[in-house]
Design a protein around this motif. Structure first.
Motif, PDB file in Angstrom:
ATOM      1  N   VAL A 191      -3.948   4.738   0.159  1.00  0.00           N
ATOM      2  CA  VAL A 191      -3.524   4.896   1.619  1.00  0.00           C
ATOM      3  C   VAL A 191      -2.128   5.280   2.057  1.00  0.00           C
ATOM      4  N   GLY A 192      -1.950   6.507   2.458  1.00  0.00           N
ATOM      5  CA  GLY A 192      -0.755   6.988   2.615  1.00  0.00           C
ATOM      6  C   GLY A 192      -0.215   7.079   3.944  1.00  0.00           C
ATOM      7  N   LEU A 193       0.995   6.458   3.965  1.00  0.00           N
ATOM      8  CA  LEU A 193       1.694   6.264   5.274  1.00  0.00           C
ATOM      9  C   LEU A 193       3.088   6.809   5.567  1.00  0.00           C
ATOM     10  N   ASP A 194       3.335   7.716   6.577  1.00  0.00           N
ATOM     11  CA  ASP A 194       4.523   8.197   7.001  1.00  0.00           C
ATOM     12  C   ASP A 194       5.472   6.889   7.326  1.00  0.00           C
ATOM     13  N   PHE A 195       6.656   7.083   7.681  1.00  0.00           N
ATOM     14  CA  PHE A 195       7.658   6.034   7.958  1.00  0.00           C
ATOM     15  C   PHE A 195       7.903   6.211   9.362  1.00  0.00           C
ATOM     16  N   GLN A 247      -7.141  -4.761  -1.198  1.00  0.00           N
ATOM     17  CA  GLN A 247      -8.629  -4.159  -0.815  1.00  0.00           C
ATOM     18  C   GLN A 247      -8.838  -2.682  -1.436  1.00  0.00           C
ATOM     19  N   VAL A 248      -7.458  -2.000  -1.682  1.00  0.00           N
ATOM     20  CA  VAL A 248      -7.530  -0.432  -2.000  1.00  0.00           C
ATOM     21  C   VAL A 248      -7.024  -0.230  -3.230  1.00  0.00           C
ATOM     22  N   ARG A 249      -7.028   1.087  -3.737  1.00  0.00           N
ATOM     23  CA  ARG A 249      -6.533   1.408  -4.978  1.00  0.00           C
ATOM     24  C   ARG A 249      -4.918   1.193  -4.875  1.00  0.00           C
ATOM     25  N   ALA A 250      -4.355   1.791  -4.028  1.00  0.00           N
ATOM     26  CA  ALA A 250      -2.804   1.631  -3.721  1.00  0.00           C
ATOM     27  C   ALA A 250      -2.359   2.203  -2.410  1.00  0.00           C
ATOM     28  N   VAL A 251      -1.310   1.498  -2.215  1.00  0.00           N
ATOM     29  CA  VAL A 251      -0.708   2.063  -0.895  1.00  0.00           C
ATOM     30  C   VAL A 251       0.611   2.800  -1.023  1.00  0.00           C
ATOM     31  N   ALA A 252       0.849   3.977  -0.507  1.00  0.00           N
ATOM     32  CA  ALA A 252       1.994   4.884  -0.515  1.00  0.00           C
ATOM     33  C   ALA A 252       2.665   5.038   0.777  1.00  0.00           C
ATOM     34  N   VAL A 253       3.855   4.913   0.581  1.00  0.00           N
ATOM     35  CA  VAL A 253       4.870   5.518   1.978  1.00  0.00           C
ATOM     36  C   VAL A 253       5.253   6.784   1.599  1.00  0.00           C
ATOM     37  N   VAL A 254       5.109   7.703   2.423  1.00  0.00           N
ATOM     38  CA  VAL A 254       5.521   9.199   2.062  1.00  0.00           C
ATOM     39  C   VAL A 254       6.309   9.484   3.344  1.00  0.00           C
ATOM     40  N   THR A 255       7.574   9.958   2.936  1.00  0.00           N
ATOM     41  CA  THR A 255       8.481  10.045   4.118  1.00  0.00           C
ATOM     42  C   THR A 255       9.464  11.089   3.848  1.00  0.00           C
ATOM     43  N   GLY A 256      10.186  11.591   4.809  1.00  0.00           N
ATOM     44  CA  GLY A 256      11.160  12.571   4.738  1.00  0.00           C
ATOM     45  C   GLY A 256      12.470  12.030   4.574  1.00  0.00           C
ATOM     46  N   ARG A 257      12.819  10.640   4.676  1.00  0.00           N
ATOM     47  CA  ARG A 257      13.868   9.842   4.413  1.00  0.00           C
ATOM     48  C   ARG A 257      14.246   9.972   3.085  1.00  0.00           C
ATOM     49  N   LEU A 313       6.382   4.800  -3.160  1.00  0.00           N
ATOM     50  CA  LEU A 313       7.479   5.473  -2.352  1.00  0.00           C
ATOM     51  C   LEU A 313       7.790   6.798  -2.758  1.00  0.00           C
ATOM     52  N   PHE A 314       7.559   7.753  -1.843  1.00  0.00           N
ATOM     53  CA  PHE A 314       7.695   9.165  -2.092  1.00  0.00           C
ATOM     54  C   PHE A 314       8.698   9.390  -0.779  1.00  0.00           C
TER      55      PHE A 314
END
Length: 281
Positions: free
Chosen positions: A24-28, A58-68, A95-96
């Protein structure tokens, strides 16, 4: 949460079935944190930490992908503490930052990134003259180390200022071998070659993902949406989520699901967590 088509409902069901393999990839900003006038005050939603910890189980991984910048996102999101809790459950938070130029994870707790791009320092020196000429001297200029962002939100007519500035900053950036990333009342200038789509592909490859969900709200998330579309065309379970508001709907036409801002994103993640857990009960 509103599905944009019957395909959206089908994709949701496929992601739930494959949830153990899904990243699951999420913007900030605008996705996990409400949009505010002062970017330095864009703290993560109060409920986000608990929601991300539950989701990670419940998932493989969580990632925050942001321009910050990564360190800024860590501080505003309390993500080191969230990463501790996710790590205690045997999972990882990634975190990316700066569109993927910087990386941090809950297992490798240091920010790794390149040197600032050639030409950025010269661009920054020339920028004030351009802003004065375009009657935008009061624009907020945010130095990010690897990029510089010009925010028009505080100007009297921010939309008109944005339209005046964009072509001029594109020309100035081009002269210094830099690229422009327009967003919601912000124009970011950085080095070429990295974007959120590259970050998505990196996560898939490194984590051997069997599914991908990405939630974003702005033009800077388009490359991530494009990358997820390619994964879907290759047969991977995927879901694209647009965090929409009255002032921002750039991704609505591309999304499988539309939700109302960070509150809606967290409601969707809660539902994903619950339905994923139910498949294993």
């Amino acid at each position: 949460m509103e599905f944009t088509s019957t395909d959206g409902e089908r994709r949701w069901a496929a992601v739930v079935r494959a949830s153990a393999e899904v990243v699951v990839g999420l913007d900030f900003d605008g996705t996990l944190a409400p949009i505010v006038d002062d970017p330095a005050q864009a703290h993560i939603h109060d409920d986000a930490g608990d929601v991300l910890v539950s989701l990670a189980a419940q998932v493989r991984a969580v990632a925050v992908v942001t321009g910050r910048p990564a360190r800024q996102a860590l501080a505003l999101g309390g993500l080191e503490e969230v990463g501790n809790a996710i790590g205690d459950a045997g999972k990882d938070l990634y975190l990316f930052g700066q569109y993927g130029n910087e990386r941090w994870s809950s297992t490798n707790r240091r920010v790794v990134g390149p040197r600032p791009p050639a030409g950025l320092a010269t661009f920054e020196r020339e920028l004030p003259r351009v802003l004065r000429r375009l009657d935008a001297a009061q624009a907020h200029v945010e130095g990010k180390g690897l990029a510089v962002a010009v925010h028009t939100r505080r100007l009297p007519d921010d939309d008109a200022a944005f339209e005046r500035l964009l072509p001029e900053l594109e020309e100035l950036a081009h002269r210094h071998d830099l690229v422009v990333e327009p967003g919601r009342s912000v124009i970011e200038v950085r080095s070429p070659g990295m974007n959120k789509g590259v970050a998505v592909r990196t996560l898939v490859d490194e984590l051997d993902a069997g599914g991908f969900v990405f939630a974003g709200d702005d033009l800077g998330d388009l490359e991530a949406f494009d990358a997820v579309d390619v994964l879907a065309a290759d047969g991977m379970p995927t879901l694209l989520v647009a965090s929409s508001s009255d002032e921002q709907g750039a991704l609505v036409d591309r999304a499988d699901v539309v939700v109302p801002g960070p509150d809606g994103v967290l409601d969707l993640l809660r539902r994903l967590t619950d339905e994923a857990a139910a498949t294993r009960a």
